[in-house]
Design an enzyme around this catalytic site. Structure first.
Site, short mmCIF file in Angstrom:
data_model
loop_
_atom_site.label_atom_id
_atom_site.label_comp_id
_atom_site.label_asym_id
_atom_site.label_seq_id
_atom_site.Cartn_x
_atom_site.Cartn_y
_atom_site.Cartn_z
CG ASP A 1 -2.13 0.87 1.14
OD1 ASP A 1 -3.15 0.50 0.54
OD2 ASP A 1 -2.04 1.99 1.68
CE1 TYR B 1 -5.39 7.09 2.11
CE2 TYR B 1 -5.85 6.37 -0.13
CZ TYR B 1 -5.65 6.08 1.20
OH TYR B 1 -5.70 4.79 1.63
CG HIS C 1 -4.44 -4.06 0.07
ND1 HIS C 1 -3.73 -3.49 -0.96
CD2 HIS C 1 -4.39 -3.17 1.09
CE1 HIS C 1 -3.29 -2.29 -0.58
NE2 HIS C 1 -3.68 -2.08 0.67
#
Lengths: 458, 458
Positions: free
Chosen positions: A227, A372, A428
């Protein structure tokens, strides 16, 4: 005759044109000059920095626990899922209620903190921010001990590596090395302090993490990430190729322009572009895109309005749990979106609740979500993405990972891709979901890194 | 010679190709067969329906108020905005705190409810759901009284029309008509019941709203809408052109395929495609797109995971306020995103808090957000979008409305565009922001509808 000339002119122009495009796509920008000691703390950089390394203990204190439980008991009744709907409109609130009851009544905050404290925790100030990390030094004889930095992503912390730390620091029959593990919380995540300044993007975090390793005395080390951790590590191996001996990632991605063009072109001949067994991880691109759109609402809002969404998630533990569980579930198995649990049952519940409790207790949903926004705000990120790294790289592709690129595309960014493994299972959150497989792969990739470095450094 | 033949062949093929594409783009699909009495209530449709119209009074009750205030007082400390940041990362939490203090200490719940109750409120069951509406019959003599249905969008309710209802039902010197206003809450919004079944999209809501008007005895009426209300009304005028005498909208949009192609092509010659004064409302498309991306995170998550985001917004009034205020602010003036209030000060605070209180009190954030998901889930929506309507239409384009199309593109969907007005002020919540201007335009558009209908129906 005219026709022939016309055709040959068109072919010639097309060839020259394509040649120019390919040449431009492969152009490597210069590394930008970056301040490696940029100050992210409150106020101005002091003349003398605090470089101490302090022992730290995780504590879920009673005030926090009581307040959290009070809020959970007091949550307003949720809207029921629509008739016949499991998790297709987002979290199934009936299922959520069972998870919240467990959090409230059966999750043992004190025991879990104790469990987390079985490792040695520390904090130290890097560029003005208190950074939390676990450091586990193996107690072994006659074995090489290799320093390995583990970097997590959102909404995790070093806690994500919980299960793999002892596996990494234990001797294996077929290897002459083990790892000394440094698992750090990214700034603004877990127990690490967030910044009050804009601009702390994955490149800058990569610099901080490298400075953390220097602080701990590691001038050369290995790095592993998934990630955002993988993004930060990707920048680290680009910026500091002489300091990093090998990079292992469970979310490999080349963001080079040429790679995007290749992925697009590949849609013309999918089974030539990708091993036919894995074609459906990319093609048809329409499917990939529609699945990405379906699952990236949280990404969109965090990349644009993290401070807005953060208010409700800061104030409601039920809401925070719903938000995190839905995403952790879907990326663990996106084929289970039509079940009430939507994939979350692939991960141990206590681990999921550790993660949520850590975010809640540290009130770090806003600071972690802002990453982000930062990741898209600065040209330096794009420039560094476009520079390949010579560091030997090993990748493992789990089935339900959000992104997949075949090796020949990954090599645009990681030309020394010395180890690659693609599986038909897993998702993930590999360190929680399939820890043993992940660790096996880290060991075998590291053996390949050592061989590569022997050949190339001798 | 060969060259000439080649060129003319290419031109001919291109012309035929373009002709075919243009022909296909203009193809109008058949109206799908729709069940006009579809049941959206719990369980099965009963043999005999309850068609009563019940008087309704808005009540903000003490239990709700006390619980809300307790939650506001008890909100966890918010993360401060980053240094130098106003609202660029989403709501400014320092500014939010001042709004929440006002809500807690100065907003008068009882008085506001009383204020809302100055109109006549009712509920009636339409297709299984209790629908709330205001009906205001003007007390005038010697004037035509025209029935006008007002349809709001997200996160509003009939409350949005608060200021314009008396303006619409009052005599004006230059008009021989006034309006009898029916302002309805869409199902799942405000005081109207939400469904427990998937599929209640804007087309289906349009059908319900038409059935509401029939229930009230209006076989022919006018309709006005913004936001989703405009979408529902757009479907109504497509499905029921014989029942609707005119359509006024402050968020006009043609979703016909040919319109999208025209908008794209227009980017080649912007100042030819759009009145030069308004070019920057669309072109360059890159700017429009990047501004839409920046502001549509909430849209993305509501269209994909409304049930997830709904949990925290259901549980935290501070979070709900932040979420709604940020969006109401930005769409009122997107140039003010670099101010602490981000545009919300264009709207009266009590009106904004009425809106949030209504969402909170009715716990309808999930049911209202699900509309975003439904709007993209069913082919019937796309088919009906692609059918033009003969109903005379009037549009008003305020400066900061989210979408803008010039008249020649709007006419793909609304060929009888009889009134059009584009302003250099105002925003998305026109009825709260610039009520007088909106009402003036509704009156003048309606005069144009009457003329149009006289010419065409006689």
């Amino acid at each position: 005759m005219f026709k022939l000339i016309t055709i040959s002119s068109i072919v010639a122009v097309a060839a020259i044109g394509s040649g120019l495009v390919i040449y431009r796509l492969h152009l490597v920008p210069e590394k930008p000059e970056l301040d490696l000691q940029k100050w992210w703390g409150i106020g101005m950089k002091p003349r003398e920095e605090d470089t101490s390394i302090r022992i730290f203990n995780i504590d879920f204190n009673d005030t926090m626990i009581q307040d959290l439980k009070q809020r959970l008991r007091n949550h307003r009744p949720f809207t029921k899922p629509l008739d016949g709907i499991q998790s297709e409109y987002g979290i199934n609130t009936k299922y959520l209620d069972t998870i919240l009851s467990y959090w409230l009544e059966r999750y043992d905050f004190k025991k879990r903190a104790e469990h987390l404290n079985r490792y040695s925790h520390y904090k130290t100030r890097i560029q003005g921010l208190d950074i939390h990390f676990i450091r586990e030094t193996p107690k072994v004889k006659d074995l090489k001990v290799l320093p390995l930095l583990l970097l997590h992503g959102w909404p995790s912390s070093s806690k994500e590596f919980d299960k793999i730390i002892p596996m990494l620091s234990s001797k294996r029959s077929n290897r002459d090395f083990v790892f000394e593990v440094i698992a750090a919380d990214l700034p603004g995540f877990g127990f690490s302090e967030g910044t009050n300044k804009p601009g702390l993007n994955p490149v800058q975090i990569g610099i901080m993490m490298r400075n953390l390793m220097k602080r701990l005395g590691f001038d050369k080390f290995y790095v592993q990430g998934g990630d955002w951790g993988s993004q930060c590590a990707t920048h680290m191996v680009t910026l500091f190729p002489d300091e990093i001996l090998g990079f292992h990632t469970n979310m490999p991605f080349s963001s080079r322009l040429v790679s995007s063009v290749k992925m697009l072109m590949g849609s013309l001949v999918p089974s030539y572009a990708v091993d036919p067994r894995y074609v459906d991880r990319i093609y048809p691109l329409g499917n990939l895109l529609s699945s990405l759109i379906k699952e990236s609402g949280y990404f969109h809002i965090q990349a644009t309005k993290p401070d807005t969404i953060g208010v409700s998630l800061t104030d409601s533990p039920a809401g925070l749990a719903a938000y995190i569980i839905e995403k952790m579930g879907v990326v663990s198995n996106r084929d289970q979106v039509n079940t009430p649990h939507s994939g979350i049952e692939n991960l141990p519940l206590d681990d999921v609740l550790d993660t949520i409790t850590i975010v809640w207790a540290n009130n770090c949903i806003v600071t972690s979500s802002r990453l982000y926004a930062e990741a898209f705000a600065s040209p330096e990120v794009y420039i560094i993405h476009n520079i390949p790294t010579p560091v030997p790289t090993g990748v493992i592709n789990f089935k339900y990972e959000v992104l997949y690129q075949p090796d020949w595309i990954l090599k645009d960014k990681f030309p020394n891709l010395v180890s690659s493994n693609t599986l038909d299972i897993g998702g993930h959150f590999a360190a929680l979901h399939t820890p043993q497989i992940l660790v096996d792969d880290i060991f075998s990739a590291t053996a390949a890194f050592i061989n590569f470095n022997k050949r190339n450094l001798s």
